[in-house]
Design an enzyme around this catalytic site. Sequence first.
Site, PDB file in Angstrom:
ATOM      1  N   GLY A  15       0.818  -1.209   0.000  1.00  0.00           N
ATOM      2  CA  GLY A  15       0.000   0.000   0.000  1.00  0.00           C
ATOM      3  C   GLY A  15       0.848   1.254   0.000  1.00  0.00           C
ATOM      4  N   GLY A 122       6.296  -2.799   3.372  1.00  0.00           N
ATOM      5  CA  GLY A 122       5.977  -3.219   4.726  1.00  0.00           C
ATOM      6  C   GLY A 122       6.381  -4.661   4.947  1.00  0.00           C
ATOM      7  N   SER A 125       5.314  -7.133   2.080  1.00  0.00           N
ATOM      8  CA  SER A 125       6.191  -7.017   0.910  1.00  0.00           C
ATOM      9  C   SER A 125       7.552  -7.619   1.211  1.00  0.00           C
ATOM     10  CB  SER A 125       6.356  -5.544   0.526  1.00  0.00           C
ATOM     11  OG  SER A 125       5.114  -4.954   0.229  1.00  0.00           O
ATOM     12  N   THR A 146       5.029   2.074   6.120  1.00  0.00           N
ATOM     13  CA  THR A 146       3.636   1.696   6.343  1.00  0.00           C
ATOM     14  C   THR A 146       3.003   2.666   7.321  1.00  0.00           C
ATOM     15  OG1 THR A 146       2.145   0.028   7.272  1.00  0.00           O
ATOM     16  CG2 THR A 146       4.370   0.026   8.128  1.00  0.00           C
ATOM     17  N   ASP A 148       0.785   1.752   9.224  1.00  0.00           N
ATOM     18  CA  ASP A 148       0.445   0.920  10.385  1.00  0.00           C
ATOM     19  C   ASP A 148       1.549   0.916  11.444  1.00  0.00           C
ATOM     20  OD1 ASP A 148      -1.722   0.262   8.778  1.00  0.00           O
ATOM     21  OD2 ASP A 148      -0.780  -1.585   8.054  1.00  0.00           O
ATOM     22  N   ARG A 183     -23.459  14.783  19.734  1.00  0.00           N
ATOM     23  CA  ARG A 183     -23.443  13.442  19.163  1.00  0.00           C
ATOM     24  C   ARG A 183     -22.298  12.605  19.704  1.00  0.00           C
ATOM     25  NH1 ARG A 183     -24.561  15.544  13.070  1.00  0.00           N
ATOM     26  NH2 ARG A 183     -26.817  15.197  13.017  1.00  0.00           N
ATOM     27  N   MET A 190      -7.391   3.020  10.236  1.00  0.00           N
ATOM     28  CA  MET A 190      -6.618   1.912   9.676  1.00  0.00           C
ATOM     29  C   MET A 190      -5.548   1.433  10.661  1.00  0.00           C
ATOM     30  SD  MET A 190      -5.983   2.824   5.661  1.00  0.00           S
ATOM     31  CE  MET A 190      -7.235   2.483   4.417  1.00  0.00           C
ATOM     32  N   GLU A 248      -9.308  -0.736  12.926  1.00  0.00           N
ATOM     33  CA  GLU A 248      -9.965  -1.694  12.039  1.00  0.00           C
ATOM     34  C   GLU A 248      -9.693  -3.151  12.421  1.00  0.00           C
ATOM     35  OE1 GLU A 248      -8.550  -1.225   8.049  1.00  0.00           O
ATOM     36  OE2 GLU A 248      -6.447  -1.564   8.577  1.00  0.00           O
ATOM     37  N   ARG A 293     -23.132   8.532  15.333  1.00  0.00           N
ATOM     38  CA  ARG A 293     -22.755   8.469  13.914  1.00  0.00           C
ATOM     39  C   ARG A 293     -21.391   7.814  13.755  1.00  0.00           C
ATOM     40  NH1 ARG A 293     -25.770  12.200  10.792  1.00  0.00           N
ATOM     41  NH2 ARG A 293     -27.816  12.394  11.832  1.00  0.00           N
TER      42      ARG A 293
END
Length: 395
Positions: A15, A122, A125, A146, A148, A183, A190, A248, A293
């Site tokens: 990515g 990363g 790879s 990355t 991450d 709210r 990610m 995630e 939301r």
Amino acid sequence: MMKNQKKIGILTSGGDCPGLNAIIRAVVKYANIKEWEIFGIPRGTDGFIDVARGKVQGDDLKLQPHGYDVPGVLQGLDILQFMSGSVLGSLSRGNPKDENVTKDILEGYKILELDALIAIGGDGSLDIIYDLAKKGNWNLVVIPKTIDNDVAFTERSVGFDTARNTVTQALYDLTFTAASHERIMVVQVMGRDAGHLALHSGIAGGADCILISELTPKLTEKTIEGICKYIAKLRKDRRKFALVVIAEGVQGLDNKKDPYIAETLANLITEYSHRLCLNDNVNYEDLDQVDTRATILGHLQRCGVPSSFDRILATVFGIKAVHLIEEERYNRLVIWQNGSVESKSLEQIMPMIKWCHQEQTCPSPVDPEGFMVRTALSLGIYIGESHFYPDNISS
């Protein structure tokens, strides 16, 4: 070509993220001083296939020593260090299992007569390219990138800092719309199976709750109850809105990956809030009236002008890679450790990386007892049903 000159390939794989072009720029600039030839391999290892099949020639891939090709009065502007994405293109897919594809990749490398390859990627790879390098007897140097920040043995990977800033800015912006309408905003971040991005940006962005897979592997009734009761307490303390960050990698109630985990959590918060209000408990008064939301930031986290830190990190990583090749210290991973750029042998790293991939575990997760987790706890941030509480934040 003189004996001390080299032909170096460079590619980006996996990515994209901010800072890739800054790495390419640094490699080309420094290698040009040494009068080396640099070949930019397009679309990761697929570029070698194009060479093997005659779609491109070696001369087509030579990189120029600058990024000045801007027309008009802007001529001379070097833009690569400011650009996100990858000018070489990238690919993000699994290990090529077709033997003919592997054969073409190895043949393309051989045709270019490269002395070494700099691969920017990363840990996924790294696993793939390391195997190809072994089969083709390539001289390999890897630069970690990355958003991450989960590449093992390096404290920072290129792209993480910019993504952290992007998420932090998004949380700042969402805070005001959440406050205006009282709210609960649930924001999905990610990170794959690592919670670094969610934890860092959640702390910087003023989140009330942060859920990461290292502390909350999956949503549970107890976790949902904890969030709702925590939000009810905030409302009694005059904070009528809430910001919830979820990585995630956190799984749903069914213990499965959920690509829309923020929406799932938002619905669960709404359902449980209604349940808490059924008994007219004053502690949860009007909680069932709160609008919840979900926002999934998605690939926006891969975008943006690289931060100054990512540009510096990319630059020193690129120069270090050229140094390693000059010293003929191959099969190394460039790393950031204790505020300095170093390198580590791939032979030492790869067994652990491959084991993690086999076991489907994160190579470099958030430390559940680490300083960042203790910082979140010390700020009163709800981080799930964790049993880790700091005695002293400075310890």
